[in-house]
Design a protein around this motif. Sequence first.
Motif, PDB file in Angstrom:
ATOM      1  N   GLU A 120      -2.522  -3.332   1.045  1.00  0.00           N
ATOM      2  CA  GLU A 120      -2.799  -2.507   2.829  1.00  0.00           C
ATOM      3  C   GLU A 120      -2.968  -1.214   1.738  1.00  0.00           C
ATOM      4  N   SER A 121      -4.621  -0.768   1.734  1.00  0.00           N
ATOM      5  CA  SER A 121      -4.787   0.782   1.348  1.00  0.00           C
ATOM      6  C   SER A 121      -3.866   1.829   1.964  1.00  0.00           C
ATOM      7  N   ASP A 122      -4.499   1.903   3.121  1.00  0.00           N
ATOM      8  CA  ASP A 122      -4.271   2.982   4.629  1.00  0.00           C
ATOM      9  C   ASP A 122      -2.695   3.436   4.441  1.00  0.00           C
ATOM     10  N   LEU A 123      -2.389   4.051   4.893  1.00  0.00           N
ATOM     11  CA  LEU A 123       0.086   4.287   5.351  1.00  0.00           C
ATOM     12  C   LEU A 123      -0.156   4.196   5.752  1.00  0.00           C
ATOM     13  N   THR A 124      -1.278   3.756   7.287  1.00  0.00           N
ATOM     14  CA  THR A 124      -0.472   2.964   8.529  1.00  0.00           C
ATOM     15  C   THR A 124      -1.021   1.654   8.803  1.00  0.00           C
ATOM     16  N   PRO A 125      -0.021   0.086   7.974  1.00  0.00           N
ATOM     17  CA  PRO A 125      -1.616  -0.755   8.094  1.00  0.00           C
ATOM     18  C   PRO A 125      -2.451  -1.739   9.511  1.00  0.00           C
ATOM     19  N   GLY A 126      -3.865  -1.930   8.814  1.00  0.00           N
ATOM     20  CA  GLY A 126      -4.723  -1.584   9.921  1.00  0.00           C
ATOM     21  C   GLY A 126      -4.451  -2.850  10.519  1.00  0.00           C
ATOM     22  N   LEU A 127      -5.143  -3.619  11.373  1.00  0.00           N
ATOM     23  CA  LEU A 127      -5.070  -4.407  12.808  1.00  0.00           C
ATOM     24  C   LEU A 127      -5.094  -5.869  12.077  1.00  0.00           C
ATOM     25  N   ALA A 128      -5.855  -6.035  11.068  1.00  0.00           N
ATOM     26  CA  ALA A 128      -6.460  -7.077  10.841  1.00  0.00           C
ATOM     27  C   ALA A 128      -4.989  -7.836   9.689  1.00  0.00           C
ATOM     28  N   ASN A 129      -4.523  -6.342   8.500  1.00  0.00           N
ATOM     29  CA  ASN A 129      -2.804  -6.968   7.892  1.00  0.00           C
ATOM     30  C   ASN A 129      -2.189  -7.318   8.577  1.00  0.00           C
ATOM     31  N   LYS A 130      -2.052  -6.376  10.125  1.00  0.00           N
ATOM     32  CA  LYS A 130      -1.032  -6.492  10.631  1.00  0.00           C
ATOM     33  C   LYS A 130      -1.191  -8.413  11.335  1.00  0.00           C
ATOM     34  N   LEU A 131      -2.008  -8.686  11.438  1.00  0.00           N
ATOM     35  CA  LEU A 131      -1.730 -10.226  12.208  1.00  0.00           C
ATOM     36  C   LEU A 131      -2.112 -11.100  11.067  1.00  0.00           C
ATOM     37  N   ILE A 132      -1.734 -10.736  10.222  1.00  0.00           N
ATOM     38  CA  ILE A 132      -1.787 -12.068   8.200  1.00  0.00           C
ATOM     39  C   ILE A 132      -0.748 -11.715   7.545  1.00  0.00           C
ATOM     40  N   ALA A 133       0.388 -10.497   7.840  1.00  0.00           N
ATOM     41  CA  ALA A 133       1.759 -10.070   7.990  1.00  0.00           C
ATOM     42  C   ALA A 133       2.708 -11.316   7.803  1.00  0.00           C
ATOM     43  N   PRO A 134       2.153 -12.219   8.898  1.00  0.00           N
ATOM     44  CA  PRO A 134       3.012 -12.810   8.942  1.00  0.00           C
ATOM     45  C   PRO A 134       2.998 -14.240   8.377  1.00  0.00           C
ATOM     46  N   PHE A 135       2.012 -14.173   7.687  1.00  0.00           N
ATOM     47  CA  PHE A 135       1.289 -16.004   7.032  1.00  0.00           C
ATOM     48  C   PHE A 135       1.447 -15.503   5.644  1.00  0.00           C
ATOM     49  N   CYS A 136       2.351 -14.648   5.412  1.00  0.00           N
ATOM     50  CA  CYS A 136       2.256 -14.116   3.702  1.00  0.00           C
ATOM     51  C   CYS A 136       3.166 -13.783   3.162  1.00  0.00           C
ATOM     52  N   ARG A 137       2.996 -14.448   1.649  1.00  0.00           N
ATOM     53  CA  ARG A 137       4.077 -14.700   1.216  1.00  0.00           C
ATOM     54  C   ARG A 137       4.225 -13.538   0.254  1.00  0.00           C
ATOM     55  N   PHE A 138       3.594 -12.493  -0.107  1.00  0.00           N
ATOM     56  CA  PHE A 138       3.888 -11.210  -0.501  1.00  0.00           C
ATOM     57  C   PHE A 138       2.642 -10.291  -0.488  1.00  0.00           C
ATOM     58  N   LEU A 139       3.041  -8.686  -0.216  1.00  0.00           N
ATOM     59  CA  LEU A 139       2.292  -8.109   0.740  1.00  0.00           C
ATOM     60  C   LEU A 139       2.427  -6.494  -0.033  1.00  0.00           C
ATOM     61  N   PHE A 140       1.036  -5.741  -1.054  1.00  0.00           N
ATOM     62  CA  PHE A 140       1.456  -4.401  -1.747  1.00  0.00           C
ATOM     63  C   PHE A 140       0.948  -3.402  -1.203  1.00  0.00           C
ATOM     64  N   TYR A 141       1.458  -2.439  -0.962  1.00  0.00           N
ATOM     65  CA  TYR A 141       1.016  -1.118  -0.631  1.00  0.00           C
ATOM     66  C   TYR A 141       0.824   0.099  -1.159  1.00  0.00           C
ATOM     67  N   ALA A 142       0.444   0.920  -0.844  1.00  0.00           N
ATOM     68  CA  ALA A 142      -0.654   1.858  -1.770  1.00  0.00           C
ATOM     69  C   ALA A 142       0.629   3.104  -1.809  1.00  0.00           C
ATOM     70  N   PHE A 143       0.303   3.713  -0.187  1.00  0.00           N
ATOM     71  CA  PHE A 143       1.304   5.188  -0.164  1.00  0.00           C
ATOM     72  C   PHE A 143       3.080   3.924   0.022  1.00  0.00           C
ATOM     73  N   PRO A 144       3.876   4.758  -0.690  1.00  0.00           N
ATOM     74  CA  PRO A 144       5.243   4.856  -0.345  1.00  0.00           C
ATOM     75  C   PRO A 144       5.548   5.143   0.491  1.00  0.00           C
ATOM     76  N   ASP A 145       5.338   5.986   1.409  1.00  0.00           N
ATOM     77  CA  ASP A 145       5.528   5.535   3.243  1.00  0.00           C
ATOM     78  C   ASP A 145       5.059   4.792   3.690  1.00  0.00           C
ATOM     79  N   THR A 146       4.270   3.981   3.180  1.00  0.00           N
ATOM     80  CA  THR A 146       4.326   2.289   4.401  1.00  0.00           C
ATOM     81  C   THR A 146       5.045   1.517   3.876  1.00  0.00           C
ATOM     82  N   ALA A 147       6.281   1.979   3.480  1.00  0.00           N
ATOM     83  CA  ALA A 147       7.253   0.453   3.142  1.00  0.00           C
ATOM     84  C   ALA A 147       7.918  -0.002   4.747  1.00  0.00           C
TER      85      ALA A 147
END
Length: 353
Positions: A120-147
């Motif tokens: 996820e490149s944006d600070l707040t996840p986009g809709l596509a990554n929100k839909l994908i997230a439950p099926f992800c083994r791992f998720l990288f993010y760019a901004f510290p605040d995104t956690a």
Amino acid sequence: MTKIVLTGGGTAGHVMPHIAMIPAYKKWGWQLTYIGSAGIEKALIEKEAIPYHTIATGKLRRYLSLQNFTDLFRIAKGFVQSFQLLRKIKPDLVFSKGGFVSVPVAYAAWLLRIPVVSHESDLTPGLANKLIAPFCRFLFYAFPDTANHIKVRDKAEAGIPVRPTLFRGNKDRGLTLCGFERGTPVLLVMGGSLGAERINKALQESLRDLVDQWQVVHLTGKGKGIAFSHPRYKAFEYVNEGLEDIFAATDAVISRAGANSLFELKALRKPMLLIPLDIGSRGDQIHNAESFAKQGWAMVLSERSLTPETLKDHLNRLKEESDKQVASMTKSGAQDDGGEAIIQTLSELLKKK
């Protein structure tokens, strides 16, 4: 040989980090295949000589539209195509960079028990990554605040991979390209094409004073040049070849706050004054800029507060705080290594497959 399927598209921002990581993938000897739409990602990836497969795609809108109904059929078709392609390719892992084309690919991979990883490149996840997230083994993010916005258990801050060529710039070539001399600091102004007029207007009214302290190189955006001539001012509509040399010659930057540009500047350790796109935008650049300022990586000037006077005042402050910014960027936990740390994590995941 390890096989990786890359996916993501719709905008260049969903593709360029993949391209930035290609040298690292090749270093590890991994075989790459890309699944995307017929959009911008197709042209960008095919230039890299990576096998490319096109699937149907649709957009899931957050508002009522007839296209929401018709696009469901395109998404379903894309899912079937993805399922068939993944069964044929038999990849060890699917790596998504977001965008709606990645959703059917990720779902098909999950059904086939192929590990899915996303970034996820944006600070707040986009809709596509929100839909994908439950099926992800791992998720990288760019901004510290995104956690704080991600519910996936296994995640890590990774910044955004940047093109290795950006680190190969030569200061003297950059100065020559701009017609500048050594001894006076260089200010790079990147207004971009969207909303650049506001930055350009404030800059134009400030230049007579700025050239006393700076040599200014200005990427104006297509058709957005300004009427000013001086040996210490050089304007380009855009720069293709030689951008890395201009970066190498640059001592400070005025920029918008698109995520990819921000992490390129951070990787290059360039002190920056950010003027995020505000008027007429959805506010993502404002959040990006605020996050960078919070980490001590940038100074921010609101577009609504932008005047020749505030611009000159902030640049004076930037001069004073530039060393502090660079020190904060250098201490950052996120890697600026062209994706090497990401690939190391992927390698560990594959061992647990």
